[in-house]
Scaffold this motif. Structure first.
Motif, short mmCIF file in Angstrom:
data_model
loop_
_atom_site.label_atom_id
_atom_site.label_comp_id
_atom_site.label_asym_id
_atom_site.label_seq_id
_atom_site.Cartn_x
_atom_site.Cartn_y
_atom_site.Cartn_z
N PHE A 286 0.82 -1.19 -0.09
CA PHE A 286 -0.09 0.12 0.15
C PHE A 286 0.99 1.17 -0.04
N VAL A 287 0.62 2.27 -0.59
CA VAL A 287 1.04 3.77 -0.21
C VAL A 287 -0.07 4.56 0.31
N GLY A 288 0.50 5.22 1.49
CA GLY A 288 -0.42 6.28 2.13
C GLY A 288 -0.31 7.69 1.19
N THR A 289 -1.69 8.19 1.18
CA THR A 289 -1.55 9.38 0.26
C THR A 289 -2.28 10.59 0.95
N GLY A 290 -2.27 10.45 2.43
CA GLY A 290 -2.91 11.55 3.16
C GLY A 290 -3.18 11.25 4.51
N GLN A 291 -4.06 12.13 5.08
CA GLN A 291 -4.03 12.06 6.49
C GLN A 291 -5.42 11.08 6.85
N LYS A 292 -6.23 10.83 6.00
CA LYS A 292 -7.71 10.42 6.27
C LYS A 292 -7.48 8.81 6.32
N TYR A 293 -8.18 8.16 6.95
CA TYR A 293 -8.27 6.66 6.97
C TYR A 293 -8.46 6.03 5.43
N ASN A 294 -9.39 6.61 4.57
CA ASN A 294 -9.39 5.98 3.44
C ASN A 294 -8.11 6.48 2.48
N HIS A 295 -7.09 7.37 2.94
CA HIS A 295 -6.06 7.59 2.27
C HIS A 295 -4.99 6.55 2.10
N LEU A 296 -5.52 5.31 1.39
CA LEU A 296 -4.69 4.28 1.44
C LEU A 296 -4.97 3.48 0.02
N LYS A 297 -3.77 3.43 -0.73
CA LYS A 297 -4.14 3.01 -2.27
C LYS A 297 -3.02 2.05 -2.20
N LYS A 298 -3.29 0.88 -3.51
CA LYS A 298 -2.33 0.13 -3.89
C LYS A 298 -1.47 1.04 -5.14
N LEU A 299 -0.23 0.28 -4.98
CA LEU A 299 0.76 1.20 -5.99
C LEU A 299 0.36 0.62 -7.32
N SER A 300 0.19 1.69 -8.22
CA SER A 300 -0.12 1.30 -9.69
C SER A 300 1.06 1.54 -10.54
N VAL A 301 1.42 0.50 -11.29
CA VAL A 301 2.55 0.47 -12.29
C VAL A 301 2.58 1.62 -12.92
N GLU A 302 1.16 2.03 -13.56
CA GLU A 302 1.14 3.04 -14.45
C GLU A 302 1.61 4.38 -13.96
N SER A 303 1.16 4.65 -12.67
CA SER A 303 1.38 5.89 -12.40
C SER A 303 2.89 6.02 -12.01
N VAL A 304 3.44 4.85 -11.48
CA VAL A 304 5.00 5.16 -11.23
C VAL A 304 5.73 5.19 -12.32
N MET A 305 5.38 4.49 -13.58
CA MET A 305 5.79 4.66 -14.90
C MET A 305 5.97 6.08 -15.44
N SER A 306 4.46 6.76 -15.29
CA SER A 306 4.25 8.27 -15.72
C SER A 306 5.01 9.17 -15.07
N SER A 307 5.30 8.94 -13.76
CA SER A 307 5.87 9.93 -12.91
C SER A 307 7.71 9.74 -13.02
N LEU A 308 8.07 8.77 -13.48
CA LEU A 308 9.58 8.24 -13.89
C LEU A 308 9.50 9.16 -15.19
#
Length: 310
Positions: A286-308
């Motif tokens: 998981f990656v944490g993406t903020g302060q709230k309890y629902n701010h937890l996501k699975k890491l998507s390969v697409e998003s990593v690729m696009s930010s690289l």
């Protein structure tokens, strides 16, 4: 016509790629390794003259990186927390339904480890929220019996989430507390126990020993390592030390998965995720993406690729 790619053809592209990866926080050895992988995929391949070498390199890189981020492809390790909890719950239901004795089934146990201040308790609470909202019945276990305030902090989360917290205060053996928590959860029919542990500075030997003991004695289903997404190679050192501590308990248990916190703050420096997964074979769960309890996501390969490649 048809051109067979040689090392020379790839050199310029690969040097650029190496630079790009290290600028995004990928450690030098891992960047080397990725480039080697791309090279071995491409050298000796036939190219249509229309195909630019760069395009081929990009495609090969994409497949190398998705392999890296999904280590299950290489090591067979898939970490799906929700599926894990449900599978264990269903299999024990089947096992006991045949017997007359309504034995309570053993809960799925997750131990969270990591140094202080990286958002361990918050991540634990987020996972509890995620599991609860998918129909599981979590219990929290306060096994950080070292840092004052740790139990209270977890209690605040437990109240907000409306889930039970098992604790025995401070200065106790964390392994014994975990054991008692698991027994209590089994008694009360909770299907998952989330164990908070003391934020060890990885060079604190007694605390590391206590952690190893907790893992050896309680045999959790999952050991998750929490660290900040920005740490880069420092996080790598932490992770290695934790793995070493787990091994020093005289068993081969390693960290099963990684949680990266503050992932919303890394912008394009996503390299730490690649470095850690590559070096340990443990996936980012998981990656944490903020302060709230629902701010937890699975890491998507697409998003990593696009930010690289942003």
């Amino acid at each position: 016509g048809n051109k067979v790619l040689t090392e020379q053809d790839l050199d310029t592209s690969l040097v650029e790629m190496q630079k790009l990866l290290t600028s995004k926080n990928v450690s030098t050895d891992v960047a080397d390794e990725i480039c080697k992988g791309v090279k071995s995929k491409l050298v000796g391949k036939r190219m249509n003259s229309f195909h630019r070498v760069d395009t081929a390199v990009q495609q090969a890189l994409k497949s190398s990186i998705s392999k890296l981020l999904e280590p299950s492809q290489s090591s067979g390790k898939v970490v799906d927390v929700l599926r894990g909890v449900m599978t264990k719950r269903d299999s024990s239901t089947r096992m006991f339904s045949s017997s007359k004795d309504p034995t309570h089934k053993k809960p799925y146990t997750i131990v969270m480890v990591g140094i202080n201040g990286v958002g361990k308790s918050t991540s634990l609470a987020k996972i509890a929220y995620y599991l609860k909202s998918h129909g599981c019945s979590p219990m929290l276990a306060a096994c950080d019996t070292f840092r004052s305030g740790a139990v209270e902090q977890l209690n605040v989360h437990a109240k907000c989430l409306d889930v039970p917290l098992y604790h025995k205060g401070y200065a106790k053996d964390p392994s014994a507390v975990a054991k008692a928590a698991i027994a209590q959860a089994q008694q009360d029919n909770h299907d998952v126990v989330l164990v908070d542990t003391a934020g060890r500075m990885q060079n604190n030997v007694p605390l590391m020993k206590a952690l190893s003991k907790l893992v050896v004695e309680n045999q959790p289903d999952l050991v998750l390592f929490v660290c900040e997404a920005l740490v880069g190679n420092d996080g790598m050192d932490q992770l290695q030390m934790f793995n070493k501590a787990l091994r020093s308990g005289g068993h081969s248990r390693q960290i099963d998965g990684i949680i990266l916190t503050k992932f919303d703050a890394v912008s394009d420096k996503v390299g730490a995720a690649l470095t850690m997964t590559h070096t340990t074979g443990a996936p980012v769960v998981f990656v944490g993406t903020g302060q709230k309890y629902n701010h937890l996501k699975k890491l998507s390969v697409e998003s990593v690729m696009s930010s690289l490649f942003s």
